[in-house]
Design an enzyme around this catalytic site. Structure first.
Site, PDB file in Angstrom:
ATOM      1  N   SER A   1      24.460  19.179  71.848  1.00 38.23           N
ATOM      2  CA  SER A   1      23.622  19.012  73.031  1.00 38.23           C
ATOM      3  C   SER A   1      22.683  20.182  73.289  1.00 38.23           C
ATOM      4  CB  SER A   1      24.492  18.777  74.264  1.00 38.23           C
ATOM      5  OG  SER A   1      25.341  19.880  74.488  1.00 38.23           O
TER       6      SER A   1
ATOM      7  N   ASP B   1      27.485  25.625  84.237  1.00 41.02           N
ATOM      8  CA  ASP B   1      26.954  25.451  82.886  1.00 41.02           C
ATOM      9  C   ASP B   1      26.200  26.714  82.507  1.00 41.02           C
ATOM     10  OD1 ASP B   1      25.729  24.797  80.533  1.00 41.02           O
ATOM     11  OD2 ASP B   1      24.810  22.935  81.237  1.00 41.02           O
TER      12      ASP B   1
ATOM     13  N   HIS C   1      24.006  25.682  78.288  1.00 41.58           N
ATOM     14  CA  HIS C   1      22.693  25.052  78.173  1.00 41.58           C
ATOM     15  C   HIS C   1      21.652  25.853  78.955  1.00 41.58           C
ATOM     16  CE1 HIS C   1      25.635  21.843  77.337  1.00 41.58           C
ATOM     17  NE2 HIS C   1      24.742  21.492  76.422  1.00 41.58           N
TER      18      HIS C   1
END
Length: 472
Positions: A184, A434, A437
């Site tokens: 991802s 997070d 990312h």
């Protein structure tokens, strides 16, 4: 491997820069099958972490000199302390040999070595001007209060990195296709590229024409330039499946088939002109390794209790990249340019991914304020060794392999992650930060500035080569 041993190996083997890795550790809470492909293993870190018309003689001299220069590329070596918030020293400037220039695409400047400088003009786009951003990366939509993270620009030490030019990129890519293969974080880069290009032409989502799973296998088409961008979900690059009969959990064991490339990308890759390969975070899970259909070992699985050889995750990592690169080299129909995008760091502080760790900083680090561990360095060395081997073989086949070294830049950007301002994932009803990312727009746009620069440099070299052939 002890840090001293790793550093010694780096000097002896003449490797390049290290990189942050995300560690998978202990949580057995069950993850619903519907989100199995996006585990919190991607949301954590266990550690707070110009050409002259010269005479023939001069041309020969320059050519000889170029061969020498092309055999030299930068090494970035970071030596760090035990915590992310602790100051750490950095050793730079060591050089290493390669069959052809990797980092130094522009022979006059290494664009991957530098620092972030204030840039008040801000980002290329916003979440309003680019409605393509998924919630996971959409920090502005989810109320991130500070915007200073948008006001920085990467400044190489020896030159200026050209700004991304969407029109020029699309012209270079006219009639071609680009694939992101990996996890991802690779999809994160694709999001950035789509928004950068949308300023010139808005793409059409044609994912449903190619896959039932239109979340992890995306395909976008720019009809005015006949250019396609795709992403292939392959967190290990090789074939994998859940091994736990009890179901997928945050720390359940995965079986990975080290000699079998993931079919989803391997069966499609000859259709692409540019391929960006990346992988990493998933290798910190407990893993069972298969080769030729047989178990050859495992890591973090207490294999010795079942007479299974305990192997390191580095073994699996090396073999996965080796298999992926060999697949590209073995497909005679594949004529694309392959990029290895190096790892970006996670920046958890005040805890791990599952113990309240977060990344709330609002400014980049200055030089030296980064934390790396010996394992991170070993992963990077392993990755680049396999890349170099593939590059040498690629030269024999006329294939181009190039490195996009994002590590030097991204380790300095603890402020660039969504933190709590992105699409939410819950762990026992607790929202997790997070810090793996990257916000879109944001620091990750640099990756596509690098991509644009390398593609443009390669195009110029190709045109110059064609001109020289015609002149002969």
């Amino acid at each position: 491997m002890r840090k001293l041993d790793v550093l010694t190996k780096q000097i002896v083997m003449k490797q390049v820069s290290p990189c942050i890795y995300v560690y998978m550790q202990g949580c057995t809470t069950h993850l619903p099958r519907s989100i199995m492909k996006f585990p919190p293993s991607e949301l954590h870190s266990a550690k707070s972490s110009p050409q002259s018309n010269a005479s023939t003689k001069k041309v020969l001299v320059l050519a000889s000199t170029s061969v020498l220069l092309l055999a030299v590329i930068p090494l970035y070596l970071f030596v760090t302390g035990a915590r992310l918030d602790a100051r750490s020293s950095r050793e730079l400037g060591i050089r290493t040999g390669a069959s052809k220039g990797i980092e130094r695409v522009d022979r006059r400047c290494d664009v991957f070595r530098g620092k972030w400088v204030p840039y008040p003009n801000g980002a290329y786009y916003t979440n309003v001007t680019c409605p393509l951003i998924i919630d996971q990366h959409n920090c502005l939509k989810f109320g991130r209060p500070d915007t200073e993270f948008l006001n920085w620009r990467w400044k190489p030490d020896e030159c200026e990195l050209p700004r991304f030019h969407a029109g020029q990129f699309l012209e270079m890519a006219r009639g071609k296709s680009l694939a992101f293969v990996g996890d991802s974080v690779g999809r994160n880069q694709m999001q950035s590229l789509l928004c950068l290009l949308a300023k010139v032409e808005f793409p059409e989502d044609i994912s449903h024409e190619y896959s039932i799973d239109t979340t992890y296998f995306k395909r976008w088409y720019f009809p005015g330039h006949e250019f396609t961008v795709a992403t292939f979900w392959a967190p290990y690059l090789v074939k994998s499946r859940d091994a736990d009969l009890g179901g997928h959990t945050f720390n359940s064991i995965m079986s990975i088939y080290l000699d079998k490339p993931e079919p989803s990308w391997a069966t499609e890759i000859t259709n692409f002109d540019f391929v960006v390969i990346s992988a990493g975070q998933w290798f910190f899970r407990p893993l069972m390794f298969y080769e030729k259909g047989e178990i050859v070992g495992c890591c973090s699985c207490e294999g010795s209790k079942n007479n299974i050889t305990d192997l390191t995750r580095f073994y699996g990592y090396r073999m996965a990249f080796r298999t992926a690169f060999r697949e590209l080299l073995s497909q005679k129909a594949y004529k694309g340019m392959t990029f290895l995008r190096t790892f970006s760091p996670a920046h958890f502080e005040n805890g791990k991914w599952n113990t309240g760790g977060s990344c709330a900083r609002t400014r980049p680090f200055t030089s030296g304020e980064a934390n790396l561990e010996g394992d991170d360095l070993e992963f990077y060395l392993t990755q680049v060794e396999e890349f170099r081997a593939a590059q040498r073989e690629g030269i024999k086949r006329g294939l181009t392999f190039r490195l996009l070294d994002t590590t030097e830049a991204m380790i300095q950007r603890p402020d660039g992650h969504p933190n709590h301002f992105g699409g939410r994932l819950l762990l026992k009803n607790v929202t997790m930060a997070d810090c793996v990312h990257w916000c879109v727009p944001g620091a990750i746009d640099l990756w596509n500035e690098f991509l644009f620069h390398v593609m443009r440099s390669e195009t110029r070299e190709s045109l110059q080569g064609q001109t020289h052939e015609i002149a002969r």
